[in-house]
Design a protein around this motif. Structure first.
Motif, PDB file in Angstrom:
ATOM      1  N   SER A   1      70.942  84.706  62.540  1.00 39.08           N
ATOM      2  CA  SER A   1      71.795  85.238  61.470  1.00 39.08           C
ATOM      3  C   SER A   1      72.541  84.139  60.712  1.00 39.08           C
ATOM      4  O   SER A   1      73.146  84.397  59.674  1.00 39.08           O
TER       5      SER A   1
ATOM      6  N   LYS B   1      72.303  75.628  59.648  1.00 38.28           N
ATOM      7  CA  LYS B   1      71.412  75.156  60.706  1.00 38.28           C
ATOM      8  C   LYS B   1      70.961  73.718  60.460  1.00 38.28           C
ATOM      9  O   LYS B   1      70.762  72.948  61.401  1.00 38.28           O
TER      10      LYS B   1
ATOM     11  N   LEU C   1      80.771  82.366  58.089  1.00 38.07           N
ATOM     12  CA  LEU C   1      80.585  81.127  58.823  1.00 38.07           C
ATOM     13  C   LEU C   1      81.873  80.565  59.388  1.00 38.07           C
ATOM     14  O   LEU C   1      82.074  79.363  59.446  1.00 38.07           O
TER      15      LEU C   1
ATOM     16  N   PRO D   1      73.058  81.113  58.249  1.00 37.95           N
ATOM     17  CA  PRO D   1      72.351  80.644  57.049  1.00 37.95           C
ATOM     18  C   PRO D   1      71.640  79.315  57.285  1.00 37.95           C
ATOM     19  O   PRO D   1      72.128  78.461  58.046  1.00 37.95           O
ATOM     20  N   PRO D   2      70.478  79.127  56.668  1.00 38.22           N
ATOM     21  CA  PRO D   2      69.682  77.903  56.869  1.00 38.22           C
ATOM     22  C   PRO D   2      70.454  76.616  56.600  1.00 38.22           C
ATOM     23  O   PRO D   2      70.259  75.622  57.304  1.00 38.22           O
ATOM     24  N   TRP D   3      71.322  76.620  55.591  1.00 39.88           N
ATOM     25  CA  TRP D   3      71.999  75.375  55.258  1.00 39.88           C
ATOM     26  C   TRP D   3      72.971  74.951  56.353  1.00 39.88           C
ATOM     27  O   TRP D   3      73.247  73.752  56.519  1.00 39.88           O
TER      28      TRP D   3
END
Length: 361
Positions: free
Chosen positions: A336, A342, A12, A338-340
């Protein structure tokens, strides 16, 4: 807000741009069998002047000069009806797209169009309800190699497989022939969502079409009201129509208006008649928010909500391809993340390309 086009996945470490801030009848009909699926081939003369539920029940069939029993018999014998019956989802709805050889060449728009369904969010199953209408034999052959439901609308017109130049005579003929063919779908008792092949599907747009809508369109520019018929401009490249007597007659009268606008396409004519015709035929016309049905004219500002991206405000196949591929790259990158991450940030597509621009930013 993040622009997904610049994302680099390395725990990230994001190099994403940041800002502080979505009735001429057929002359001949034969069938061609491919595996277990029957593909319809129709001979059709073009000229500007010239799932799994059964079709509509007898009592609901549109009115015309033929008797109800004759209508039912014709529907049963129509090879197009067989293709639609096989592809229809629950509620007698099919997804339609139409193209010729130029759009279906290897690594062209057809391949990109199908890829969107495969990498989209829970929409791969919608390919089971997609009918691809082809205008030439080569396009039909290509379709059969990669898709289940292919319908060959054989057009007796030279250069039918070539790219149509916008507003050329061949382009206008093709648009009005498409309009007439869509009315035929409605007369057979099927609702349809028509999508141009230069629309990238990422999520299911049907979720944003109201059950009360007789017709629903995307528009190049959305003005904040889904019922704003006077100010909104319908884009026929993304169009949902519910089968009924009202919509069949709406399409018939729309087609007849072409003689009053001899040098214009069906979409232009619809924009001129939409207010009068919605009142005359008592139909509701919805304009879907561009937050969900985005396009190059007006890109969605939120990639977490967008369902489709249309390469409108863009002319050539080459330009459409390049920018749609960029949009698809951004989508894959977004998936790709990670949900957290987004949840914390709003992501958006890049806004620079051949046709892409920062309008509406």
């Amino acid at each position: 807000m993040f622009c997904v086009g610049g994302f680099v996945a390395a725990l990230l470490i994001l190099s994403i741009h940041y800002t502080k801030v979505g009735d001429d009848k057929s002359l001949e009909v034969v069938t061609v069998t491919s595996g277990s699926h029957t593909m319809a081939v129709e001979s059709f003369t073009l000229g500007v002047n010239s799932p799994l539920a059964p079709p509509m029940s007898k009592e609901n069939l549109p009115n015309n000069s033929a008797s109800t029993s004759e209508q039912v018999q014709k529907a049963d014998q129509d090879p197009l009806a067989e293709v639609l019956k096989s592809a229809a989802m629950e509620g007698n709805t099919v997804i339609l797209t139409q193209a010729n050889e130029a759009w279906m060449a290897p690594n062209s728009l057809f391949d990109l169009f199908l890829e969107g369904f495969h990498v989209g969010e829970g929409i791969e199953h919608l390919l089971n309800h997609l009918v691809v209408v082809t205008e030439d034999k080569k396009g039909f052959e290509k379709c059969k190699t990669v898709h289940k439901y292919c319908y060959f609308l054989k057009a007796k017109k030279r250069n039918i497989g070539k790219e149509k130049v916008y507003m050329s005579k061949e382009y206008l003929v093709t648009m009005w022939a498409r309009n007439k063919f869509q009315r035929r779908i409605l007369k057979l008792g099927y609702n349809f969502l028509y999508t141009d092949m230069d629309i990238l599907w990422l999520r299911n747009p049907l979720r944003h079409i109201a059950i009360t809508s007789d017709l629903a369109f995307a528009s190049d520019f959305f003005y904040g009201d889904e019922d704003s018929i006077e100010t909104s401009t319908p884009n026929g490249g993304f169009m949902y129509v519910k089968s009924s007597n009202k919509t069949v007659q709406f399409f018939k009268s729309w087609y007849e208006q072409r003689v009053n606008y001899p040098d214009q396409h069906d979409q232009y004519v619809l924009n001129q008649i939409k207010v009068e015709f919605t009142k005359r035929f008592q139909v509701r016309m919805q304009f879907v928010n561009s937050l969900y049905t985005a396009g190059f004219c007006e890109m969605s500002k939120d990639i977490s909500k967008v369902c489709t991206v249309h390469a409108n405000c863009c002319v050539t196949i080459g330009a459409k391809l390049q920018d749609l591929r960029s949009i698809l790259e951004d989508w894959k990158t977004y998936k790709s993340i990670p949900p957290w991450v987004k949840e914390k940030e709003n992501f958006r597509f890049r806004d620079h390309g051949i046709c892409l621009h920062p309008m509406g930013k």
